[in-house]
Write a protein that holds these residues in place. Structure first.
Motif, PDB file in Angstrom:
ATOM      1  N   ASP A  73       0.867  -1.180   0.000  1.00  0.00           N
ATOM      2  CA  ASP A  73       0.000   0.000   0.000  1.00  0.00           C
ATOM      3  C   ASP A  73       0.902   1.227   0.000  1.00  0.00           C
ATOM      4  OD1 ASP A  73      -1.609   2.200   0.733  1.00  0.00           O
ATOM      5  OD2 ASP A  73      -3.001   0.908   1.815  1.00  0.00           O
ATOM      6  N   ILE A  74       0.886   1.953  -1.110  1.00  0.00           N
ATOM      7  CA  ILE A  74       1.830   3.066  -1.247  1.00  0.00           C
ATOM      8  C   ILE A  74       1.517   4.182  -0.266  1.00  0.00           C
ATOM      9  CG2 ILE A  74       2.669   4.862  -2.784  1.00  0.00           C
ATOM     10  CD1 ILE A  74       2.206   2.978  -5.095  1.00  0.00           C
ATOM     11  N   ALA A  75       0.220   4.484  -0.096  1.00  0.00           N
ATOM     12  CA  ALA A  75      -0.144   5.625   0.738  1.00  0.00           C
ATOM     13  C   ALA A  75       0.285   5.402   2.182  1.00  0.00           C
ATOM     14  CB  ALA A  75      -1.644   5.871   0.647  1.00  0.00           C
ATOM     15  N   LYS A  76       0.114   4.149   2.647  1.00  0.00           N
ATOM     16  CA  LYS A  76       0.465   3.890   4.045  1.00  0.00           C
ATOM     17  C   LYS A  76       1.881   3.332   4.195  1.00  0.00           C
ATOM     18  CE  LYS A  76      -4.260   2.776   5.310  1.00  0.00           C
ATOM     19  NZ  LYS A  76      -5.137   1.676   5.720  1.00  0.00           N
ATOM     20  N   ALA A  77       2.518   3.039   3.096  1.00  0.00           N
ATOM     21  CA  ALA A  77       3.880   2.496   3.102  1.00  0.00           C
ATOM     22  C   ALA A  77       3.976   1.207   3.903  1.00  0.00           C
ATOM     23  CB  ALA A  77       4.885   3.529   3.627  1.00  0.00           C
ATOM     24  N   THR A  78       2.989   0.344   3.753  1.00  0.00           N
ATOM     25  CA  THR A  78       3.012  -0.940   4.456  1.00  0.00           C
ATOM     26  C   THR A  78       2.662  -2.050   3.488  1.00  0.00           C
ATOM     27  OG1 THR A  78       0.671  -0.703   5.024  1.00  0.00           O
ATOM     28  CG2 THR A  78       2.262   0.004   6.678  1.00  0.00           C
ATOM     29  N   PHE A  83      -6.894 -10.065   2.221  1.00  0.00           N
ATOM     30  CA  PHE A  83      -8.036 -10.747   2.827  1.00  0.00           C
ATOM     31  C   PHE A  83      -8.400 -10.168   4.183  1.00  0.00           C
ATOM     32  CE2 PHE A  83      -9.732 -14.365   0.590  1.00  0.00           C
ATOM     33  CZ  PHE A  83      -8.895 -14.438  -0.499  1.00  0.00           C
ATOM     34  N   CYS A  84      -7.466 -10.153   5.117  1.00  0.00           N
ATOM     35  CA  CYS A  84      -7.793  -9.732   6.478  1.00  0.00           C
ATOM     36  C   CYS A  84      -7.362  -8.305   6.765  1.00  0.00           C
ATOM     37  CB  CYS A  84      -7.162 -10.687   7.495  1.00  0.00           C
ATOM     38  SG  CYS A  84      -5.358 -10.594   7.542  1.00  0.00           S
ATOM     39  N   ARG A  85      -6.739  -7.675   5.793  1.00  0.00           N
ATOM     40  CA  ARG A  85      -6.318  -6.271   5.899  1.00  0.00           C
ATOM     41  C   ARG A  85      -5.294  -6.048   7.000  1.00  0.00           C
ATOM     42  NH1 ARG A  85     -11.819  -4.638   3.742  1.00  0.00           N
ATOM     43  NH2 ARG A  85     -12.741  -4.941   5.804  1.00  0.00           N
ATOM     44  N   TYR A  86      -4.574  -7.064   7.351  1.00  0.00           N
ATOM     45  CA  TYR A  86      -3.476  -6.930   8.304  1.00  0.00           C
ATOM     46  C   TYR A  86      -2.339  -6.183   7.612  1.00  0.00           C
ATOM     47  CZ  TYR A  86       0.288  -8.456  11.450  1.00  0.00           C
ATOM     48  OH  TYR A  86       1.338  -8.504  12.308  1.00  0.00           O
ATOM     49  N   GLU A  87      -1.719  -5.218   8.323  1.00  0.00           N
ATOM     50  CA  GLU A  87      -0.644  -4.438   7.729  1.00  0.00           C
ATOM     51  C   GLU A  87       0.636  -4.606   8.514  1.00  0.00           C
ATOM     52  OE1 GLU A  87      -3.578  -0.837   6.206  1.00  0.00           O
ATOM     53  OE2 GLU A  87      -1.966  -0.429   7.630  1.00  0.00           O
ATOM     54  N   LEU A 172      13.518  -0.632  -3.089  1.00  0.00           N
ATOM     55  CA  LEU A 172      13.004   0.612  -2.546  1.00  0.00           C
ATOM     56  C   LEU A 172      11.534   0.667  -2.922  1.00  0.00           C
ATOM     57  CD1 LEU A 172      14.425   2.898  -1.072  1.00  0.00           C
ATOM     58  CD2 LEU A 172      14.845   3.993  -3.256  1.00  0.00           C
ATOM     59  N   PRO A 173      10.616   0.650  -1.965  1.00  0.00           N
ATOM     60  CA  PRO A 173       9.202   0.637  -2.318  1.00  0.00           C
ATOM     61  C   PRO A 173       8.776   1.980  -2.916  1.00  0.00           C
ATOM     62  CG  PRO A 173       9.548   0.049  -0.010  1.00  0.00           C
ATOM     63  CD  PRO A 173      10.828   0.615  -0.518  1.00  0.00           C
TER      64      PRO A 173
END
Lengths: 438, 91
Positions: A73-78, A83-87, A172-173
């Protein structure tokens, strides 16, 4: 010690620490600890630092729910489970791997295990047994390191390094979201509309920009530089009057200077010199492909790179490294020599008339190589000309800093027409200036 | 038109005195080259073929233990060049 810092780029924001990182995944043999596993060195060969210790191939599962739908997820950098939205965030940085840090103490050759030589006969196409359903799944590492099992839809990944260069040490993300990249591309091309080729303008769809991880070899160098030459220091400046052949007098400026033999020696520490490691991308000739555009958007903040994990690649494509350290060593050292000469400018300010360096020597004491995937938002357009030849134009946006550069195909007829008009107007102006201005 | 302008250029060069004539000649030449200059600059702006990453400025580097020697060789007198011949420290 004098340090040259390039102009500051957008400061990186710290990744969110909302969820505890899954240390269990990276733990075991690997995991972040100061003395990363190393081999070699004693025998005189390069020291290889393993960067894939503890990495798993095959099904890489979310530790909370076991699904394999992991994406970045680029916006949150995680990294995020679909499925479970675990980050979670990747905890292993370049420094943790032992591949960043004091350059002054570097000796010999240190390689990240992802930058070791490519074995030409190694397989590009790997077959995995899907542990979810037992099917055989093929991963074509020439085009990526992930594949989806066509039976059970699980995603299989290659995270361990294989000797064909497909798995780098670090990556590098992306930091710049796709919407931003689309805007930057639109703005760049928007300023270049009038003389742009009409077919390009008709077919321009900035939403088609794709995120690509480009392969680079990044090197830290501990070197000693020695430059020898001569320099001149201005002593006096004065005017003399000269009579020329026609008997007319004119004045000329004369200079008196002191000539010196100049020697400068210094230790040079180069941090994160970045070279393309795809032979095709190294060709900046701007012929069939405008690769120089991708070169222009360097530099990246490589010090923030994290250990390679295929989860970052989901939704993006990656180009495979096909050049070894030996293939880029000479260009890298040549660039380092140029950096030495650039830094030496500050040491010869006394010579205001200039310095002519006759001999330059760079002795590399220590070098540390890391294979990295760096993020680029790439828009490409294939221009087919009337004679059948084609050229691939790129507009590239740096996925970290947002630096944008591109090549727009030109409408030659319109440009020529306007140039002729400009020339006509200017010639008339020149004529008027001569006739009236006399 | 260009033939006329070139003839005019020679008139300028001959008639005006010293530096004034030289400036005028430069302006006239610049105007005559305006067309090709415009074409080249616009083409360059669109295609960016010459753009490259400047690794010298953009790469972090640190220097330490700077040392050196400066030995006076001789004095040069009456030089006409404003900068040293063959200077390459800026390249």
């Amino acid at each position: 010690m004098t340090v040259h810092e390039p102009d500051p780029v957008a400061p990186p924001h710290a990744p969110s620490q909302g969820s505890p990182p899954p240390e269990t995944r990276a733990a075991g043999a690997g995991g972040p600890h100061p003395g990363a596993p190393q081999t070699g060195g004693q025998t005189g060969g390069p020291t290889v630092v393993r960067t894939d210790a503890g990495a798993q191939d095959g099904l890489v599962k979310c530790i909370r729910c076991g699904a394999t739908e992991i994406a970045y997820d680029i916006a949150k950098a995680t990294l995020r489970c679909g499925f479970c939205r675990y980050e979670w965030v990747s905890a292993v940085t370049l420094a943790d791997l032992g591949l960043d840090g004091d350059i002054g103490s570097l000796k010999g050759v240190v390689l990240g295990s992802g930058s070791t030589d490519i074995v030409p006969s190694s397989d590009e196409v790997l077959t995995f047994r899907c542990t979810g359903c037992g099917a055989d799944v093929v991963v074509d590492t020439a085009h990526g390191t992930q594949a989806r099992c066509h039976w059970c839809r699980s995603v299989l990944s290659v995270n361990q390094q294989i000797p064909n260069g497909a798995v780098p040490d670090v990556l590098l993300p992306f930091r710049l979201p796709q919407a931003d990249a689309v805007e930057r591309v639109r703005e760049f091309v928007g300023k270049r509309q009038f003389y742009a080729h009409p077919r390009f303008r008709a077919e321009f769809v900035p939403e088609n920009v794709v995120g690509v991880y480009m392969p680079y070899l990044v090197v830290d160098l501990n070197a000693k530089a020695r430059l020898e030459g001569q320099g001149e220091h201005l002593v006096r400046r004065y005017t003399v009057t000269i009579k020329d052949a026609n008997g007319q007098e004119r004045s000329e400026t004369r200079y008196d200077a002191d000539l010196y033999d100049v020697v400068r020696e210094f230790d040079l520490h180069v941090d994160d010199l970045t070279i393309e490691s795809s032979a095709d991308r190294r060709d900046h000739g701007a012929g069939a492909r405008t690769n120089n555009v991708i070169n222009t958007i360097l530099p990246f903040d490589v010090e923030n790179a994290v250990r390679y994990d295929s989860g970052y690649l989901s939704g993006f494509t990656a180009e495979r490294r096909d050049t070894d350290v030996d293939g880029v060593r000479e260009p890298a050292f040549a660039q380092a020599k140029e950096i030495a000469r650039f830094r030496a400018r500050d040491m010869v300010e006394f010579y205001d008339r200039g310095v002519r360096w006759d001999h330059e020597r760079l002795t590399v004491v220590g070098q540390r190589w890391v294979a990295a995937y760096l993020p680029v938002w790439l828009y490409s357009y294939n221009e087919v000309r009337r004679n059948g030849s084609s050229r691939l134009h790129y507009v590239a946006v740096n996925g970290r800093t947002g630096e944008t550069m591109g090549s727009v195909p030109v409408n030659h007829r319109r440009l020529l027409a306007v140039s002729v008009v400009v020339e006509a107007v200017a010639a008339v102006a020149a004529l008027l200036l001569v006739v009236i201005g006399l | 038109m260009h033939v006329l302008a070139l003839e005019a250029l020679t008139v300028v060069a001959d008639s005006s005195s010293g530096e004034e004539g030289a400036v005028k000649a430069v302006v006239v030449i610049a105007l005559l080259l305006a067309g090709p200059l415009f074409y080249g600059l616009t083409w360059g702006r669109y295609r960016n073929t010459g753009k490259r990453h400047d690794h010298r400025r953009d790469t972090r580097s640190a220097t330490a233990a700077e040392r050196g020697a400066d030995t006076h060789v001789r004095r040069l007198v009456g030089r006409t060049n404003r900068t040293m011949h063959g200077a390459n420290h800026e390249s």
